[in-house]
Design a protein around this motif. Structure first.
Motif, PDB file in Angstrom:
ATOM      1  N   UNK A   1      11.791  31.313  37.260  1.00  0.00           N
ATOM      2  CA  UNK A   1      10.931  30.186  37.026  1.00  0.00           C
ATOM      3  C   UNK A   1      11.725  28.933  37.388  1.00  0.00           C
ATOM      4  N   UNK A   2      11.084  28.017  38.068  1.00  0.00           N
ATOM      5  CA  UNK A   2      11.804  26.822  38.450  1.00  0.00           C
ATOM      6  C   UNK A   2      11.866  25.828  37.292  1.00  0.00           C
TER       7      UNK A   2
ATOM      8  N   UNK B   1       3.495  23.266  20.089  1.00  0.00           N
ATOM      9  CA  UNK B   1       2.823  24.265  19.248  1.00  0.00           C
ATOM     10  C   UNK B   1       3.557  24.436  17.921  1.00  0.00           C
ATOM     11  N   UNK B   2       4.877  24.484  17.974  1.00  0.00           N
ATOM     12  CA  UNK B   2       5.660  24.610  16.745  1.00  0.00           C
ATOM     13  C   UNK B   2       5.460  23.375  15.870  1.00  0.00           C
ATOM     14  N   UNK B   3       5.441  22.205  16.484  1.00  0.00           N
ATOM     15  CA  UNK B   3       5.222  20.985  15.726  1.00  0.00           C
ATOM     16  C   UNK B   3       3.862  20.945  15.058  1.00  0.00           C
ATOM     17  N   UNK B   4       2.842  21.348  15.782  1.00  0.00           N
ATOM     18  CA  UNK B   4       1.495  21.389  15.210  1.00  0.00           C
ATOM     19  C   UNK B   4       1.437  22.386  14.063  1.00  0.00           C
ATOM     20  N   UNK B   5       2.033  23.551  14.260  1.00  0.00           N
ATOM     21  CA  UNK B   5       2.032  24.574  13.207  1.00  0.00           C
ATOM     22  C   UNK B   5       2.771  24.075  11.969  1.00  0.00           C
ATOM     23  N   UNK B   6       3.911  23.426  12.169  1.00  0.00           N
ATOM     24  CA  UNK B   6       4.680  22.907  11.038  1.00  0.00           C
ATOM     25  C   UNK B   6       3.883  21.824  10.305  1.00  0.00           C
TER      26      UNK B   6
ATOM     27  N   UNK C   1       7.970  22.359  31.242  1.00  0.00           N
ATOM     28  CA  UNK C   1       6.597  22.296  30.735  1.00  0.00           C
ATOM     29  C   UNK C   1       6.366  23.368  29.680  1.00  0.00           C
ATOM     30  N   UNK C   2       6.836  24.584  29.945  1.00  0.00           N
ATOM     31  CA  UNK C   2       6.669  25.679  28.974  1.00  0.00           C
ATOM     32  C   UNK C   2       7.385  25.338  27.671  1.00  0.00           C
ATOM     33  N   UNK C   3       8.612  24.827  27.766  1.00  0.00           N
ATOM     34  CA  UNK C   3       9.354  24.482  26.558  1.00  0.00           C
ATOM     35  C   UNK C   3       8.681  23.339  25.793  1.00  0.00           C
TER      36      UNK C   3
END
Length: 73
Positions: free
Chosen positions: A1-2, A16-21, A8-10
């Motif tokens: 993956x470039x 997503x982790x921030x929203x979940x937290x 972008x993936x990170x």
């Protein structure tokens, strides 16, 4: 993956982790949410392991097929 795709993936994973937290901290039923998150994470983990195993099998079969083809040629 470039590099731009990795970035972008990170960023998406971090968001997503921030929203979940945030959802977890704002919720009154934290115990149930944590249990649901663990169950979902376990299912995702199992699914990923299954897909990796399929990819390894596919790569192995492909390698064997190419080797057989090259031996016949």
């Amino acid at each position: 993956m470039n590099e731009p795709k990795k970035t972008i993936v990170l960023l998406l994973i971090g968001a997503a982790v921030g929203v979940a937290a945030g959802y977890l901290l704002a919720s009154d039923d934290k115990e149930e949410l944590i249990s649901d998150f663990k169950d979902t994470a376990g299912k995702v983990n199992d699914s990923l392991h299954n897909e990796v195993a399929k990819a390894k099998k596919f790569a192995s079969d492909l390698r064997d097929g190419v080797n057989d083809f090259l031996k016949r040629v």
